[in-house]
Design a protein around this motif. Structure first.
Motif, short mmCIF file in Angstrom:
data_model
loop_
_atom_site.label_atom_id
_atom_site.label_comp_id
_atom_site.label_asym_id
_atom_site.label_seq_id
_atom_site.Cartn_x
_atom_site.Cartn_y
_atom_site.Cartn_z
N MET A 1 0.85 -1.20 0.00
CA MET A 1 0.00 0.00 0.00
C MET A 1 0.88 1.25 0.00
O MET A 1 1.85 1.36 0.75
N ASN A 2 0.57 2.23 -0.83
CA ASN A 2 1.35 3.46 -0.94
C ASN A 2 1.14 4.34 0.28
O ASN A 2 0.02 4.52 0.75
N GLU A 3 2.24 4.93 0.77
CA GLU A 3 2.16 5.78 1.96
C GLU A 3 1.32 7.03 1.73
O GLU A 3 0.81 7.63 2.68
N THR A 4 1.16 7.43 0.49
CA THR A 4 0.39 8.64 0.19
C THR A 4 -1.05 8.33 -0.21
O THR A 4 -1.79 9.23 -0.60
N ALA A 5 -1.44 7.06 -0.13
CA ALA A 5 -2.80 6.68 -0.52
C ALA A 5 -3.83 7.46 0.28
O ALA A 5 -3.65 7.72 1.47
N GLN A 6 -4.90 7.84 -0.38
CA GLN A 6 -5.96 8.62 0.27
C GLN A 6 -7.13 7.76 0.75
O GLN A 6 -8.07 8.27 1.34
N LEU A 43 -0.30 8.71 12.32
CA LEU A 43 -0.91 7.76 11.40
C LEU A 43 0.06 6.62 11.15
O LEU A 43 1.22 6.85 10.77
N VAL A 44 -0.39 5.39 11.42
CA VAL A 44 0.44 4.20 11.25
C VAL A 44 -0.05 3.42 10.04
O VAL A 44 -1.25 3.18 9.87
N GLN A 45 0.89 3.02 9.19
CA GLN A 45 0.58 2.10 8.09
C GLN A 45 1.04 0.72 8.54
O GLN A 45 2.21 0.48 8.77
N GLN A 46 0.09 -0.18 8.70
CA GLN A 46 0.41 -1.52 9.19
C GLN A 46 1.04 -2.35 8.08
O GLN A 46 0.60 -2.32 6.93
N THR A 47 2.07 -3.11 8.43
CA THR A 47 2.74 -3.96 7.44
C THR A 47 2.42 -5.43 7.65
O THR A 47 2.26 -6.17 6.69
N HIS A 48 2.36 -5.85 8.92
CA HIS A 48 2.04 -7.25 9.23
C HIS A 48 1.07 -7.28 10.40
O HIS A 48 1.28 -6.59 11.40
N MET A 49 0.05 -8.10 10.29
CA MET A 49 -1.01 -8.19 11.29
C MET A 49 -1.05 -9.60 11.85
O MET A 49 -1.05 -10.58 11.11
N GLY A 103 -5.32 -3.49 14.95
CA GLY A 103 -6.61 -3.88 14.40
C GLY A 103 -6.52 -4.34 12.96
O GLY A 103 -5.48 -4.24 12.30
N TRP A 104 -7.65 -4.83 12.44
CA TRP A 104 -7.72 -5.31 11.06
C TRP A 104 -7.89 -4.13 10.12
O TRP A 104 -8.97 -3.84 9.62
N THR A 105 -6.82 -3.43 9.89
CA THR A 105 -6.87 -2.22 9.09
C THR A 105 -5.50 -1.94 8.49
O THR A 105 -4.47 -2.29 9.07
N GLU A 106 -5.50 -1.30 7.31
CA GLU A 106 -4.24 -0.95 6.68
C GLU A 106 -3.64 0.30 7.30
O GLU A 106 -2.42 0.48 7.29
N MET A 107 -4.48 1.20 7.82
CA MET A 107 -4.02 2.43 8.46
C MET A 107 -4.72 2.61 9.80
O MET A 107 -5.86 2.18 9.97
N LEU A 108 -4.04 3.27 10.73
CA LEU A 108 -4.64 3.55 12.02
C LEU A 108 -4.23 4.94 12.50
O LEU A 108 -3.03 5.24 12.61
N LYS A 109 -5.24 5.79 12.79
CA LYS A 109 -4.97 7.07 13.45
C LYS A 109 -5.03 6.83 14.95
O LYS A 109 -5.96 6.22 15.46
N THR A 110 -4.02 7.32 15.68
CA THR A 110 -3.92 7.03 17.11
C THR A 110 -3.23 8.17 17.84
O THR A 110 -2.49 8.94 17.23
#
Length: 336
Positions: A1-6, A43-49, A103-110
């Motif tokens: 997933m691209n870091e700049t994805a909207q 904002l975290v981009q998850q790589t492995h869940m 969580g089950w998500t590609e991005m997380l605001k925290t």
């Protein structure tokens, strides 16, 4: 997933399991807009869940468990590892590697609460296999509940799993006689030939009582329980006086409407046994100390792992059923 994805993908829990396999109908796969950050957020981009047996409890409606269930309509709970791709938080910089309940998500605001920075250079798969929930659970349960002593005998059920494999290796490194219970000959060979366990029992094909008597002729001092099922009774009957049982998981019962009966308590009195259930939410504040305890074993090459990696967020749904079949070969996780 691209870091700049909207936009990003997340999976929400929309129904409770009622026993049996986990199916698509329990979840809703949604596309969400990239969130804007306020001061103090990142904002975290998850790589492995991580996929863990604890999830079956988190999906249940039980409000008296050790942690509140995931509310219907919320993103499914899980631990994971990722990197910070945007930050307005003074303690986190873009590029930081972090792990926690993402969580089950590609991005997380925290706001960063509950996140731990990854302080080593190991690959993400290794970090998630060893230093995330499995390693913390193994370290807490073995040392704080099991209280192992060199020369003692420990039996670990689910010994080829993410927690059990680490428990056995830690115990072996500290001089215990280590017996692992697994569900296939391949897993038995892996824990003995690769991980250094002293013996293995295949609960599907071996005579449990006879094999346990042969591998633990002096009885069992510590039992690390991950599965339940028939092995629980076999080990319980061979516990030594003042033995300790750490109850970590009961995967054999999670899909049953009525769990199997446990052993009779008369033996608890006769043998003065200590039986303690434990869960990691009680010990999140101890994670730095647990990491400090575990890290030297890893750095000294005493802890090996293998990862079973599924591809793409939706694979998490069917992937959970591998716990019921024993089809996972190592720490189960999803690569995003």
């Amino acid at each position: 997933m691209n870091e700049t994805a909207q936009e990003y993908t997340a999976i929400k829990l929309i129904a409770r399991p009622t026993g049996g396999p986990i199916t698509d109908e329990l979840f809703d796969i949604v596309t969400l807009a990239r969130p804007a950050l306020a001061q103090g957020e990142l904002l975290v981009q998850q790589t492995h869940m991580s996929l863990d047996p604890a999830m079956f409890g988190w999906m249940s409606p039980d409000t008296e468990s050790y942690i509140p269930p995931v509310a219907l309509g919320d993103v499914m709970r899980s631990s994971g590892i990722g990197k910070v791709i945007e930050s307005k938080h003074p303690d986190f910089q873009v590029g930081d590697r972090v792990m926690g309940l993402l969580g089950w998500t590609e991005m997380l605001k925290t706001d960063g609460q509950g996140l731990n920075k990854v302080q080593n250079d190991l690959p993400d798969e290794a970090v998630l296999s060893i230093f995330a929930l499995p390693g913390m659970t193994a370290t807490q349960g073995l040392f704080e509940v099991g209280k192992p002593k060199a020369g003692e005998t420990i039996v670990v059920s689910g010994a080829a799993g993410s927690v059990g494999s680490i428990v056995g290796q830690l115990a072996k490194a500290d001089g215990l006689n280590v017996i692992g219970v697994v569900g296939s000959d391949e897993k038995a060979e892996w824990i003995t030939n690769e991980l250094g366990f002293d013996g293995a029992i295949n609960y599907k094909t071996d005579d449990l009582d006879a094999k346990l008597a042969a591998l633990a002729p002096k009885g069992v001092d510590v039992y690390f329980e991950n599965t339940g099922g028939p092995i629980q009774h076999a080990v319980f009957n061979r516990m030594n006086a003042h033995g300790r049982i750490a109850v970590c998981g009961l995967i054999a019962d999670y899909a049953k409407a009525v769990p199997d009966l446990g052993p009779n308590w008369i033996q608890v009195i006769k043998k003065r046994l200590t039986i303690q259930g434990f869960t990691m939410p009680d010990h999140y504040g101890d994670i730095p100390a647990l990491l400090a305890k575990l890290t030297p074993y890893v750095m000294q090459g005493k802890i090996k792992y293998r990862a079973h990696v599924l591809e793409g967020l939706p694979a998490a749904i069917s992937g959970l059923n591998l716990f019921f079949t024993g089809g996972n070969q190592g720490k189960l996780m999803v690569k995003l």
